[in-house]
Motif scaffolding. Structure first.
Motif: not given
Length: 335
Positions: A322-329
């Protein structure tokens, strides 16, 4: 001029059909078409910087890159699209020429539409049509959107970029106030009635106009092009310009900062920072992800056999991806 009233609403098929007709036809052509909910991005755009990744993921919205330039567009079944293919033509960049029939038709309905800026049509200062062009040999393809009864809130949500520090060499979309044609009609009609009205209007403009039905061979060729090009990650994401992404995500074990560079759709460099704990060196994960496609399935395939908890205490593969793809949560990703 040949007129095609195509009823297939698959976005990959429709954009493949654009290319197929452009390269196959030697006659001027006009087409009306609609797409199931999707986002189309311009040929020069960085896909990931144009979409709200969280919303797109949650709503399973397909992304498709088109041949023409311009900004990202949200399509749904309240949006009618039109295409002109003009042969032996030097009208590239002459947007007004191809949008004039739309303006003329709307005037017959009591709507005073106007051409504005480089490629937009407005009603009372609000945008209802964006247009783009692509040149191929001695041909020009011009296509545009006509917001008739589109879900404006969905349009806004799908294209609202999250506050990620994303530096891209691509072209950012310009978001304008928008409106639906149906909101300005004196006599109500649905989109199918408006579609028929527009097709009949264009047909009536020239006595030599002819309707054309796609043959079985046409459809098979378009399906092949759709499968091999327009529905692929390589075309829709891998063709994006090089970009850098910096993101921060908080999970139960702490905060992680993600710093990565992406080249031709694959990670060329990635670093993790934060106040998280881990008993193993995160450089192992960083090195593992080099040359991996910047998309969910490829990332998960690389990480699924790794005990993420050893590197990011309390985390999971889904949180890290999720973080690598740019999600904030942390997102609920697919298996």
């Amino acid at each position: 001029m040949l007129l095609i009233n195509n009823n297939n609403t698959n976005p990959y098929f429709n954009f493949a059909l654009e290319e197929y007709l452009l390269k196959k036809t030697n006659e001027d052509l006009f087409r009306l078409w609609m797409c199931d909910p999707c986002i189309s991005v311009g040929k020069n755009q960085n896909t990931i910087s144009e979409i709200n990744a969280d919303y797109v993921k949650e709503n399973s919205i397909p992304i498709v890159r088109r041949l023409s330039g311009g900004g990202a567009v949200f399509h749904d079944l309240g949006n009618l699209n039109f295409t002109f293919i003009s042969c032996n033509n030097n009208s590239f960049s002459d947007f007004k020429k191809f949008t004039q029939p739309i303006i003329n038709l709307l005037k017959t309905l009591g709507i005073n539409a106007e051409f504005s800026g480089r490629n937009d049509l407005l009603i009372n200062g609000k945008k209802f049509s964006g247009n783009a062009q692509y040149n191929y040999k001695n041909k020009v393809i011009h296509h545009g959107t006509l917001l008739f009864s589109s879900q404006i809130s969905n349009l806004s949500n799908a294209l609202k970029v999250k506050p990620i520090k994303l530096e891209s060499k691509g072209i950012k979309s310009v978001k304008s106030r928008v409106t639906n044609i149906s909101d300005h009609l004196y006599t109500p009609m649905d989109i199918s009635e408006f579609r028929s009205l527009l097709m009949n209007y264009v047909y009536s403009t020239n006595s030599s106009n002819l309707y054309y039905e796609l043959t079985e061979e046409d459809i098979n060729n378009v399906n092949k092009l759709s499968e091999e090009k327009y529905s692929t990650w390589e075309w829709n994401f891998g063709n994006s310009p090089n970009y850098s992404l910096v993101n921060e995500l908080r999970y139960t074990g702490g905060t992680v900062e993600f710093h990565l560079n992406v080249s031709k759709g694959s990670i060329s460099d990635i670093k993790f920072f934060g106040d998280f704990f881990g008993k193993k060196d995160i450089s192992i994960i960083e090195n593992l992800l080099i040359a991996t496609k910047h998309e969910e399935n490829s990332l998960k395939e690389k990480l699924n056999d790794i005990n993420i908890d050893d590197y990011f205490l309390g985390s999971t593969v889904d949180v890290l991806v999720s973080g690598i793809l740019g999600a904030k949560q942390p997102l609920l990703l697919t298996n």
